[in-house]
Every structure is written in structure tokens, then in C-alpha cells.
Motif scaffolding. Structure first.
Motif, PDB file in Angstrom:
ATOM      1  N   THR A   1      14.762 -44.751 -36.298  1.00  0.00           N
ATOM      2  CA  THR A   1      15.483 -44.757 -37.559  1.00  0.00           C
ATOM      3  C   THR A   1      15.352 -46.082 -38.299  1.00  0.00           C
ATOM      4  O   THR A   1      15.482 -47.143 -37.708  1.00  0.00           O
ATOM      5  N   VAL A   2      15.116 -45.992 -39.605  1.00  0.00           N
ATOM      6  CA  VAL A   2      15.176 -47.145 -40.496  1.00  0.00           C
ATOM      7  C   VAL A   2      16.366 -46.922 -41.415  1.00  0.00           C
ATOM      8  O   VAL A   2      16.511 -45.846 -41.999  1.00  0.00           O
ATOM      9  N   VAL A   3      17.230 -47.925 -41.538  1.00  0.00           N
ATOM     10  CA  VAL A   3      18.384 -47.859 -42.431  1.00  0.00           C
ATOM     11  C   VAL A   3      18.041 -48.668 -43.672  1.00  0.00           C
ATOM     12  O   VAL A   3      17.528 -49.780 -43.579  1.00  0.00           O
ATOM     13  N   THR A   4      18.336 -48.093 -44.827  1.00  0.00           N
ATOM     14  CA  THR A   4      17.989 -48.751 -46.088  1.00  0.00           C
ATOM     15  C   THR A   4      19.038 -48.433 -47.145  1.00  0.00           C
ATOM     16  O   THR A   4      20.003 -47.717 -46.888  1.00  0.00           O
TER      17      THR A   4
ATOM     18  N   ASN B   1      14.816 -41.012 -40.570  1.00  0.00           N
ATOM     19  CA  ASN B   1      14.436 -40.683 -39.193  1.00  0.00           C
ATOM     20  C   ASN B   1      12.932 -40.418 -39.179  1.00  0.00           C
ATOM     21  O   ASN B   1      12.495 -39.301 -39.416  1.00  0.00           O
ATOM     22  N   ILE B   2      12.155 -41.462 -38.897  1.00  0.00           N
ATOM     23  CA  ILE B   2      10.713 -41.353 -39.076  1.00  0.00           C
ATOM     24  C   ILE B   2       9.872 -41.823 -37.899  1.00  0.00           C
ATOM     25  O   ILE B   2       8.739 -41.427 -37.769  1.00  0.00           O
ATOM     26  N   GLY B   3      10.372 -42.706 -37.065  1.00  0.00           N
ATOM     27  CA  GLY B   3       9.557 -43.259 -35.984  1.00  0.00           C
ATOM     28  C   GLY B   3       9.130 -42.188 -35.003  1.00  0.00           C
ATOM     29  O   GLY B   3       9.897 -41.290 -34.680  1.00  0.00           O
ATOM     30  N   ASP B   4       7.889 -42.274 -34.526  1.00  0.00           N
ATOM     31  CA  ASP B   4       7.431 -41.256 -33.576  1.00  0.00           C
ATOM     32  C   ASP B   4       6.842 -41.848 -32.299  1.00  0.00           C
ATOM     33  O   ASP B   4       6.179 -41.161 -31.548  1.00  0.00           O
ATOM     34  N   LEU B   5       7.136 -43.117 -32.030  1.00  0.00           N
ATOM     35  CA  LEU B   5       6.638 -43.736 -30.798  1.00  0.00           C
ATOM     36  C   LEU B   5       7.707 -43.753 -29.710  1.00  0.00           C
ATOM     37  O   LEU B   5       7.446 -43.365 -28.586  1.00  0.00           O
TER      38      LEU B   5
END
Length: 104
Positions: A77-80, A66-70
Motif C-alpha cells: 500500500t502507498v498512502v497519498t 493497493n498496488i504492490g505485488d512483491l
């Protein structure tokens, strides 16, 4: 050419706006276009990653960053995979993403 099954988290300057924004995504996740993150936010997050202070959320055999701030909501969220995350952390500690940080 052989496909990288372990995935890879990619970082690049966003083609939108100015060089203040980054585009971050997992190349093996065709369901997501990734997230946009400010360079300032990325700088803080990357430092936490390098120090081991950031822990992804586990969801079965995948990890959620959970990293996006725009944009609020699911576009943060990026899933990896665990293997891709481990590779990203190792690369971060080697300085591979330092070019994207804010320099003071």
C-alpha cells in the motif's frame, strides 16, 4: 527551497534485483518506504490509471493505493493525498511514467 505540501508519488527502478522491479512511494509519507511492483504489474496498473479504471480507497482525507505485488500485507500500500493522486494521474496521462512500462 520550498517543500511540496501536496506530495508527489515517485516511481523509480528498484535498486534491488533486476530492472524488472519498480519502487513506488509518496515522498511526504515518512512512515512508509513505499512498495515494490513488477514492471508488468505497473504497466497494467498505469494503463488502468490513464483510463480512469483505477480508484484509490478513501480514508478520511487520504487515499490508499493497493498496488504492490512483491510483498504481501501492508507493504502493498502507498498512502497519498488527493492532490498528489490528481497530479500523478495527470502526469501519467502525459506519458511521464511510460519509461517504466514493459515494452512488447
Amino acid at each position: 527551497m520550498m517543500e511540496n505540501k501536496s506530495g508527489r508519488i515517485k516511481v523509480e527502478f528498484s535498486p534491488l534485483g533486476t530492472a524488472r522491479w519498480l519502487h513506488i512511494w509518496e515522498i511526504n509519507d515518512p512512515t512508509s518506504r513505499g512498495v515494490h511492483m513488477s514492471r508488468a504489474g505497473f504497466s497494467t496498473w498505469l494503463e488502468a490509471v490513464k483510463e480512469g479504471a483505477f480508484t484509490p480507497e478513501e480514508q478520511d482525507d487520504l487515499l490508499r493505493l493497493n498496488i504492490g505485488d512483491l510483498v504481501a500485507g501492508t507493504r502493498t500500500t502507498v498512502v497519498t493525498t488527493p492532490a498528489s493522486w490528481k497530479r500523478f494521474v495527470a502526469d501519467a496521462r502525459k506519458g511521464h511514467f511510460d519509461e517504466y512500462t514493459v515494452r512488447t
